[in-house]
Design a protein around this motif. Structure first.
Motif, PDB file in Angstrom:
ATOM      1  N   ILE A   1     -35.942  48.502  18.313  1.00  0.00           N
ATOM      2  CA  ILE A   1     -36.166  47.519  17.232  1.00  0.00           C
ATOM      3  C   ILE A   1     -34.814  47.115  16.631  1.00  0.00           C
ATOM      4  CG2 ILE A   1     -37.214  47.137  14.956  1.00  0.00           C
ATOM      5  CD1 ILE A   1     -39.440  49.123  15.766  1.00  0.00           C
ATOM      6  N   PHE A   2     -33.951  48.098  16.448  1.00  0.00           N
ATOM      7  CA  PHE A   2     -32.615  47.844  15.896  1.00  0.00           C
ATOM      8  C   PHE A   2     -31.876  46.800  16.741  1.00  0.00           C
ATOM      9  CE2 PHE A   2     -28.072  49.160  16.357  1.00  0.00           C
ATOM     10  CZ  PHE A   2     -27.623  48.783  15.096  1.00  0.00           C
ATOM     11  N   ARG A   3     -31.947  46.988  18.072  1.00  0.00           N
ATOM     12  CA  ARG A   3     -31.224  46.054  18.945  1.00  0.00           C
ATOM     13  C   ARG A   3     -31.865  44.667  18.914  1.00  0.00           C
ATOM     14  NH1 ARG A   3     -28.099  48.241  23.976  1.00  0.00           N
ATOM     15  NH2 ARG A   3     -27.216  46.188  23.563  1.00  0.00           N
ATOM     16  N   GLY A   4     -33.173  44.642  18.787  1.00  0.00           N
ATOM     17  CA  GLY A   4     -33.865  43.345  18.687  1.00  0.00           C
ATOM     18  C   GLY A   4     -33.454  42.609  17.418  1.00  0.00           C
ATOM     19  N   ILE A   5     -33.454  43.322  16.298  1.00  0.00           N
ATOM     20  CA  ILE A   5     -33.097  42.682  15.017  1.00  0.00           C
ATOM     21  C   ILE A   5     -31.639  42.227  15.058  1.00  0.00           C
ATOM     22  CG2 ILE A   5     -32.798  43.052  12.530  1.00  0.00           C
ATOM     23  CD1 ILE A   5     -35.185  45.009  12.622  1.00  0.00           C
ATOM     24  N   LYS A   6     -30.767  43.113  15.552  1.00  0.00           N
ATOM     25  CA  LYS A   6     -29.329  42.788  15.592  1.00  0.00           C
ATOM     26  C   LYS A   6     -29.060  41.571  16.473  1.00  0.00           C
ATOM     27  CE  LYS A   6     -27.240  45.432  12.844  1.00  0.00           C
ATOM     28  NZ  LYS A   6     -26.501  44.906  11.729  1.00  0.00           N
ATOM     29  N   SER A   7     -29.886  41.412  17.519  1.00  0.00           N
ATOM     30  CA  SER A   7     -29.685  40.310  18.445  1.00  0.00           C
ATOM     31  C   SER A   7     -30.418  39.053  17.961  1.00  0.00           C
ATOM     32  CB  SER A   7     -30.177  40.719  19.825  1.00  0.00           C
ATOM     33  OG  SER A   7     -29.659  39.888  20.805  1.00  0.00           O
ATOM     34  N   ASP A   8     -31.060  39.185  16.800  1.00  0.00           N
ATOM     35  CA  ASP A   8     -31.822  38.075  16.234  1.00  0.00           C
ATOM     36  C   ASP A   8     -32.896  37.585  17.218  1.00  0.00           C
ATOM     37  OD1 ASP A   8     -32.373  36.453  14.097  1.00  0.00           O
ATOM     38  OD2 ASP A   8     -31.111  34.809  14.812  1.00  0.00           O
ATOM     39  N   ALA A   9     -33.560  38.544  17.867  1.00  0.00           N
ATOM     40  CA  ALA A   9     -34.606  38.208  18.848  1.00  0.00           C
ATOM     41  C   ALA A   9     -35.725  37.414  18.174  1.00  0.00           C
ATOM     42  CB  ALA A   9     -35.170  39.491  19.447  1.00  0.00           C
ATOM     43  N   SER A  10     -36.301  36.471  18.907  1.00  0.00           N
ATOM     44  CA  SER A  10     -37.402  35.667  18.352  1.00  0.00           C
ATOM     45  C   SER A  10     -38.683  36.495  18.291  1.00  0.00           C
ATOM     46  CB  SER A  10     -37.671  34.459  19.244  1.00  0.00           C
ATOM     47  OG  SER A  10     -36.506  33.724  19.428  1.00  0.00           O
ATOM     48  N   LEU A  11     -38.804  37.453  19.209  1.00  0.00           N
ATOM     49  CA  LEU A  11     -40.029  38.254  19.262  1.00  0.00           C
ATOM     50  C   LEU A  11     -39.683  39.712  19.565  1.00  0.00           C
ATOM     51  CD1 LEU A  11     -43.230  38.047  19.381  1.00  0.00           C
ATOM     52  CD2 LEU A  11     -42.965  37.829  21.854  1.00  0.00           C
ATOM     53  N   ILE A  12     -40.286  40.605  18.794  1.00  0.00           N
ATOM     54  CA  ILE A  12     -40.109  42.041  19.061  1.00  0.00           C
ATOM     55  C   ILE A  12     -41.503  42.632  19.265  1.00  0.00           C
ATOM     56  CG2 ILE A  12     -39.372  44.266  18.086  1.00  0.00           C
ATOM     57  CD1 ILE A  12     -37.208  42.775  16.535  1.00  0.00           C
TER      58      ILE A  12
ATOM     59  N   ILE B   1     -31.222  52.890  25.736  1.00  0.00           N
ATOM     60  CA  ILE B   1     -31.656  51.803  24.851  1.00  0.00           C
ATOM     61  C   ILE B   1     -30.563  51.535  23.812  1.00  0.00           C
ATOM     62  CG2 ILE B   1     -33.352  51.184  23.083  1.00  0.00           C
ATOM     63  CD1 ILE B   1     -35.414  52.823  24.771  1.00  0.00           C
ATOM     64  N   ALA B   2     -29.952  52.610  23.326  1.00  0.00           N
ATOM     65  CA  ALA B   2     -28.951  52.455  22.270  1.00  0.00           C
ATOM     66  C   ALA B   2     -27.678  51.780  22.784  1.00  0.00           C
ATOM     67  CB  ALA B   2     -28.613  53.823  21.665  1.00  0.00           C
ATOM     68  N   ASP B   3     -27.275  52.116  24.002  1.00  0.00           N
ATOM     69  CA  ASP B   3     -25.922  51.713  24.426  1.00  0.00           C
ATOM     70  C   ASP B   3     -25.840  50.710  25.568  1.00  0.00           C
ATOM     71  OD1 ASP B   3     -24.803  53.415  22.555  1.00  0.00           O
ATOM     72  OD2 ASP B   3     -25.069  55.140  23.886  1.00  0.00           O
ATOM     73  N   ALA B   4     -26.945  50.383  26.211  1.00  0.00           N
ATOM     74  CA  ALA B   4     -26.860  49.473  27.374  1.00  0.00           C
ATOM     75  C   ALA B   4     -26.196  48.158  26.977  1.00  0.00           C
ATOM     76  CB  ALA B   4     -28.261  49.201  27.904  1.00  0.00           C
ATOM     77  N   GLN B   5     -25.295  47.702  27.863  1.00  0.00           N
ATOM     78  CA  GLN B   5     -24.616  46.425  27.614  1.00  0.00           C
ATOM     79  C   GLN B   5     -25.591  45.296  27.927  1.00  0.00           C
ATOM     80  OE1 GLN B   5     -21.279  45.807  26.697  1.00  0.00           O
ATOM     81  NE2 GLN B   5     -21.385  47.974  26.158  1.00  0.00           N
ATOM     82  N   LEU B   6     -25.889  44.492  26.928  1.00  0.00           N
ATOM     83  CA  LEU B   6     -26.857  43.409  27.146  1.00  0.00           C
ATOM     84  C   LEU B   6     -26.377  42.120  26.505  1.00  0.00           C
ATOM     85  CD1 LEU B   6     -30.188  45.277  26.339  1.00  0.00           C
ATOM     86  CD2 LEU B   6     -29.647  44.201  28.509  1.00  0.00           C
ATOM     87  N   GLU B   7     -26.725  41.013  27.163  1.00  0.00           N
ATOM     88  CA  GLU B   7     -26.434  39.736  26.516  1.00  0.00           C
ATOM     89  C   GLU B   7     -27.472  39.501  25.415  1.00  0.00           C
ATOM     90  OE1 GLU B   7     -28.367  36.449  29.218  1.00  0.00           O
ATOM     91  OE2 GLU B   7     -27.333  37.914  30.466  1.00  0.00           O
ATOM     92  N   LYS B   8     -27.382  38.362  24.747  1.00  0.00           N
ATOM     93  CA  LYS B   8     -28.316  38.091  23.632  1.00  0.00           C
ATOM     94  C   LYS B   8     -29.765  38.294  24.060  1.00  0.00           C
ATOM     95  CE  LYS B   8     -30.163  34.876  20.349  1.00  0.00           C
ATOM     96  NZ  LYS B   8     -31.197  35.817  20.028  1.00  0.00           N
ATOM     97  N   ILE B   9     -30.512  39.009  23.238  1.00  0.00           N
ATOM     98  CA  ILE B   9     -31.926  39.266  23.550  1.00  0.00           C
ATOM     99  C   ILE B   9     -32.786  38.261  22.783  1.00  0.00           C
ATOM    100  CG2 ILE B   9     -33.794  40.967  23.427  1.00  0.00           C
ATOM    101  CD1 ILE B   9     -31.528  43.130  23.198  1.00  0.00           C
TER     102      ILE B   9
END
Ligand SMILES: C[S@@+](CC[C@H](N)C(=O)[O-])C[C@H]1O[C@@H](n2cnc3c(N)ncnc32)[C@H](O)[C@@H]1O
Length: 389
Positions: free
Chosen positions: A269-280, A244-252
């Motif tokens: 949650i950290f990755r969701g916030i950092k990616s500016d996700a619309s929904l977590i 979860i911490a390191d997987a390479q992902l495009e914008k979430i």
């Protein structure tokens, strides 16, 4: 005069006719070399007929057949005479066991049913569910249904959970107005029951075209899930081995993390916030980090001295601070139980929707987090560390 076998079979027929049969099983083949090890029979209401569904369990395969009731009962009668030593009827109220003794005599024993299983005779019953069973390839491959797309008794809780989850998520997803291509990441997808159901619902019900990625560190689960996605023709659903911490992902755009253990939920949650996700959306699992970090030296120690109460306090504090941090970063956040405790104790859900409005008082949120931590002698919540606040 009626034999024990006749009485047993007649009872089976009565239970089938009264729709009280849960399961019937034939075991202990008379021919020990036989490849057929067991036969499992259930009564199933199809669209046009009420039938007996036989699953013939061979060493390496299952063969499934439906028979009209009287024909099925005759086959069972014959099988007890010729092929199997033992049979078991499980009905709503009773269990009846038939044993063929070495001298050929048949003995019957009766006991009370301890199971409290819901009866799902009808194919039509689960139709009002958001995730339908008919021709549902991924539910069959995941073992939620049998080869005939009929719900397996022991998977009824899982099926209920899947539907409840989609029911809860549906309004949130509809609210987002995600019309163009968007990306959903499911962190710690595991066996992916919920990942498949969400993809199915988004594409087939909402007619949207998301790209969806399941992140999972168990390679076996990633391979199995990718195979099922292929069979179901879910072309934009992909499972990737990674953390979860390191997987390479495009914008979430939508971040999901269901029952990711301990601080893995914080990483998600950290990755969701950092990616500016619309929904977590997350359903936290164990809460070890805060439990270990708690160092209570005030009146609250009268509560935390009891292990189980300390654990529950740790859960509440962990998830409250998660929700507050999400609010701090502009997410309108709700915390609620998503399915009754009797189905899973891990039933808390945190849902945060990115709000276009600016946050009223960020400093106040930070002060509140600090006050809670002080009360419980906590130095840092792991999500704070990740977010560097
Ligand atoms: C309890 S299962 C939940 C599976 C699924 N999300 C569900 O709710 O049905 C948690 C899954 O997350 C995976 N997992 C836990 N921590 C992870 C991490 N840091 N990175 C990737 N996968 C992780 C585990 O291997 C496991 O399959």
């Amino acid at each position: 005069m009626k034999t024990n076998k006749d009485i047993f079979v007649a009872q089976l027929l009565d239970l089938v006719n009264n729709k009280e049969l849960v399961k019937f099983t034939l075991t202990s083949p008379k021919d020990k070399t036989s490849d057929l090890k067991k036969v499992i029979v259930s009564a199933v209401e199809l669209k046009k007929a009420y039938v007996l569904n036989f699953v013939y369990r061979h060493t390496t395969k299952d063969i499934t057949k439906n028979y009209e009731i009287n024909e099925g009962i005759q086959l069972i009668n014959l099988a007890i005479e010729q092929d199997f030593n033992n049979a078991e009827i499980i009905s709503i109220n009773e269990i009846l066991n038939l044993y063929t003794l070495p001298n050929g005599k048949i003995q019957i024993k009766t006991s009370k049913t301890k199971l409290n299983l819901p009866l799902t005779f009808s194919h039509d019953k689960p139709k009002d569910k958001l995730i339908a069973l008919d021709n549902n390839i991924y539910l069959r491959e995941l073992g939620v249904t049998n080869a005939n797309f009929e719900l397996r008794m022991d998977m009824s809780d899982k099926y209920r959970q899947i539907n409840k989850y989609i029911e809860l998520l549906a309004p949130n997803l509809k609210d987002l107005n995600l019309t163009a291509d968007f990306h959903i990441a499911d962190m710690g997808s595991g066996k992916a029951y919920l990942t498949f159901a969400l993809y199915d619902y988004m594409t087939n019900e909402l007619k949207l075209s998301p790209k969806m990625t399941g992140i999972e560190f168990r390679e076996d689960l990633v391979n199995i899930s990718n195979n099922i996605a292929k069979k179901a023709n879910f072309t934009a659903l992909n499972f990737v081995k990674g953390t979860i911490a390191d997987a390479q992902l495009e914008k979430i755009d939508v971040l999901i993390a269901l029952h990711a253990c301990d601080t893995a939920t914080d990483e998600a949650i950290f990755r969701g916030i950092k990616s500016d996700a619309s929904l977590i959306v997350c359903a936290p699992c164990c809460h070890k980090q805060i439990r270990k970090a708690m160092n209570v030296s005030n009146e609250l120690s009268n509560i935390t001295k009891f292990g189980i109460l300390k654990e529950r306090q740790a859960e509440i504090i962990t998830d409250s601070i998660r929700a507050m941090i999400m609010e701090y970063f502009g997410y309108k956040t709700k915390v609620f139980e998503f399915i009754s405790m009797e189905h899973t104790p891990k039933n808390l859900m945190i849902v945060g929707k990115k709000s276009s409005k600016s946050i009223a008082d960020k400093e106040k949120i930070l002060a509140n987090i600090l006050a809670i931590k002080k009360l419980y002698g906590i130095d840092k919540h792991y999500l704070e560390t990740l977010m560097e606040i």
